[in-house]
Enzyme design. Structure first.
Site, mmCIF file in Angstrom:
data_model
loop_
_atom_site.group_PDB
_atom_site.id
_atom_site.type_symbol
_atom_site.label_atom_id
_atom_site.label_comp_id
_atom_site.label_asym_id
_atom_site.label_seq_id
_atom_site.Cartn_x
_atom_site.Cartn_y
_atom_site.Cartn_z
ATOM 1 N N ASP A 1 0.797 -1.107 0.150
ATOM 2 C CA ASP A 1 -0.139 0.022 -0.247
ATOM 3 C C ASP A 1 0.866 1.312 -0.023
ATOM 4 O O ASP A 1 2.116 1.302 -0.020
ATOM 5 C CB ASP A 1 -0.825 -0.037 1.230
ATOM 6 C CG ASP A 1 -0.590 0.161 2.595
ATOM 7 O OD1 ASP A 1 0.561 0.920 2.518
ATOM 8 O OD2 ASP A 1 -1.451 0.421 3.430
ATOM 9 N N ILE A 2 0.133 2.551 -0.218
ATOM 10 C CA ILE A 2 1.030 3.624 -0.304
ATOM 11 C C ILE A 2 1.215 4.304 0.913
ATOM 12 O O ILE A 2 0.274 4.326 1.591
ATOM 13 C CB ILE A 2 0.232 4.648 -1.273
ATOM 14 C CG1 ILE A 2 -0.028 4.011 -2.701
ATOM 15 C CG2 ILE A 2 0.833 6.028 -1.255
ATOM 16 C CD1 ILE A 2 -1.112 4.648 -3.544
ATOM 17 N N ASN B 1 -3.938 12.713 0.640
ATOM 18 C CA ASN B 1 -5.445 13.480 0.527
ATOM 19 C C ASN B 1 -5.211 14.780 1.265
ATOM 20 O O ASN B 1 -5.858 16.034 0.785
ATOM 21 C CB ASN B 1 -6.515 12.457 0.884
ATOM 22 C CG ASN B 1 -6.445 11.464 -0.177
ATOM 23 O OD1 ASN B 1 -6.713 11.822 -1.492
ATOM 24 N ND2 ASN B 1 -7.061 10.287 0.169
ATOM 25 N N ASP C 1 -6.211 10.686 -5.929
ATOM 26 C CA ASP C 1 -6.447 9.849 -6.971
ATOM 27 C C ASP C 1 -5.515 9.666 -8.078
ATOM 28 O O ASP C 1 -5.324 8.619 -8.551
ATOM 29 C CB ASP C 1 -7.995 10.544 -7.661
ATOM 30 C CG ASP C 1 -9.174 10.030 -6.667
ATOM 31 O OD1 ASP C 1 -9.151 9.542 -5.816
ATOM 32 O OD2 ASP C 1 -10.328 10.668 -7.042
ATOM 33 N N GLU D 1 -6.085 2.209 -0.691
ATOM 34 C CA GLU D 1 -4.797 2.482 -1.327
ATOM 35 C C GLU D 1 -4.068 1.313 -1.264
ATOM 36 O O GLU D 1 -2.644 1.179 -1.055
ATOM 37 C CB GLU D 1 -4.125 3.466 -0.442
ATOM 38 C CG GLU D 1 -3.538 3.246 0.919
ATOM 39 C CD GLU D 1 -4.619 3.741 2.063
ATOM 40 O OE1 GLU D 1 -5.810 3.466 1.785
ATOM 41 O OE2 GLU D 1 -4.333 3.922 3.227
#
Ligand code: MG
Length: 342
Positions: free
Chosen positions: A204-205, A212, A221, A247
Site C-alpha cells: 500500500d501507499i 489526500n 486519485d 490504497e
C-alpha cells in the site's frame, strides 16, 4: 425498415425469359399492363445476368430456350438464393408440356409454380400476384432476421462491456476486489494442482491519508492511478493484479518463489520511490510498503496466503515504511542481494 420493390412508387420486377419473340412481347405487354416492371430476355443466360443486380424478383421462364433453358435457369437461381445473392424470388415455369413427369422435373429443379402454354392471361397474373405476396413475406422475414442479428450483436457487445465494468476498478482500471479474488482463486487452484510455486505481494501507499489531506483528493486519485499504471507496466500481464482496498493493492505472482517475488517487490518499491509523481505542478513524494509471502503447506486457501502477505506488509509499516518484508518463518526485512529462506 424499407423493402425494395414493395414501395408504392417502385413496381415489382418481373424477369421474363422467353425465346419466342411474339410470345415474349405478348407476356411483357400483359404483365406490364398489370403494374409490373418487366425485363425481358431471349434466353436463360441473359435473364440470369439481369438477375444479378436484384434483391428480389418474380421470374417467368419458358422451358425450352437456347443457351440456358428454363430448368437450368431455375437451378442457377436456386444457387443464387442459397448464396443469399437473391433475398427472395418466385419462379414460374412456362411449359408446353403437360405431362406429369415434366412438371415434377420443373418443380424439383426449384420452380415455385408452373403454367402450361397456351395460358390464360388472368391465371398468369393471379399466379404472379400470389408470387409477389410470397416475395413480400420473404423480404419482411429477411429484414427481421437482419434486425435480429443486429440486436444480438449489440446485446453481446453490451454484455461484454457490462462484464468489464463489473470487474474493473473505475479509478485505476485494475481488477476490482471481487474480480481479483476470483482470479487469484483460479491461479491458486492451478498452482496447487501442478505444484507450482506461487507468491503474493501485498502493498500500500505510505501515509496516503496525508497525501489526500495535504494535496487534496484529486491529487490522491492521481497518485493511485499513477502507482497502478507504474506497477501494471512492470508485472507480467498474466499476473493477477488488483486494487483490493482504498490504497491497498495485491499482485499474485504465478510460478514465483518468495525470493524472486521479493526481488520484484523491491524493484517496484525503488521505482515508485524515484518516480517523481506530480499533480498540478507540485511534486508528491510517494513510497510503498510491501509484504511478500509464498504458498506453503500452512496455507489452505488463497485467503490464508494473502493474510500472510498482509501481516508482512504490516511489519513493513511498523518498521518504518518504504520497505519490503518477506516470509521466512516469522518474516524478515528484505535486503536486496540477500537470499531469503521461506
Ligand atoms: Mg421456347
Amino acid at each position: 425498415m424499407s423493402i425494395s420493390n414493395t414501395d408504392p412508387i417502385q413496381r415489382p420486377v418481373v424477369v421474363l425469359a422467353e425465346d419466342e419473340p411474339a410470345t415474349r412481347a405478348l407476356i411483357a405487354r400483359q404483365v406490364s399492363a398489370a403494374g409490373f416492371d418487366v425485363r425481358a430476355y431471349e434466353n436463360g443466360r441473359l435473364a440470369l445476368d439481369g438477375l444479378r443486380d436484384l434483391e428480389t424478383a418474380l421470374i417467368i421462364a419458358d422451358w425450352h430456350m437456347p443457351e440456358m433453358d428454363g430448368v437450368a435457369l431455375c437451378r442457377a437461381v436456386r444457387e443464387l438464393r442459397e448464396a443469399h445473392a437473391l433475398r427472395s424470388c418466385f419462379f414460374l415455369l412456362l411449359t408446353a408440356e403437360s405431362e406429369v413427369e415434366s412438371i415434377v422435373e420443373g418443380l424439383e429443379a426449384g420452380a415455385d409454380d408452373y403454367l402450361t402454354k397456351p395460358y390464360h392471361r388472368q391465371e398468369l397474373l393471379a399466379r404472379l400476384r400470389a408470387g409477389q405476396r410470397i416475395n413480400e413475406l420473404q423480404q419482411l422475414l429477411w429484414g427481421r432476421q437482419v434486425e435480429l442479428e443486429r440486436v444480438n450483436a449489440q446485446l453481446g457487445h453490451m454484455a461484454k462491456r457490462m462484464e468489464k465494468l463489473a470487474n474493473t476498478d473505475a479509478l485505476t482500471g485494475l481488477s476490482n476486489r471481487r474480480h481479483f479474488f476470483e482470479r487469484a482463486d483460479e491461479q491458486w487452484s492451478l498452482a496447487r494442482r501442478h505444484d507450482h510455486p506461487f507468491s503474493c505481494v501485498m502493498f500500500d501507499i505510505d501515509h496516503f491519508k496525508r497525501v489526500n489531506d495535504t494535496y487534496g483528493h484529486a491529487a490522491g486519485d492521481h497518485v493511485l492511478r499513477e502507482v497502478a499504471a507504474l506497477i501494471r507496466a512492470e508485472v507480467p500481464k498474466s499476473d493477477v493484479f488488483g486494487r483490493i482496498g482504498g490504497e491497498e493493492f495485491c499482485v499474485m505472482m504465478f510460478a514465483a518463489q518468495a525470493d524472486g517475488a521479493a526481488q520484484t517487490a523491491e524493484r517496484l518499491r525503488s521505482m515508485v520511490e524515484s518516480a517523481h509523481l506530480a499533480f498540478e505542478g507540485r511534486e508528491i513524494p510517494v513510497t510503498l510498503s510491501l509484504g511478500v509471502a509464498e504458498r506453503s503447506e500452512r496455507h489452505d486457501s488463497v485467503e490464508a496466503l494473502i493474510a500472510d502477505a498482509d501481516q508482512l506488509l504490516y511489519r513493513a509499516k511498523e518498521s518504518g515504511r518504504n520497505q519490503v518484508w518477506v516470509s521466512s518463518g516469522g518474516g524478515t526485512r528484505f535486503a536486496p542481494g540477500a537470499a531469503v529462506a521461506s
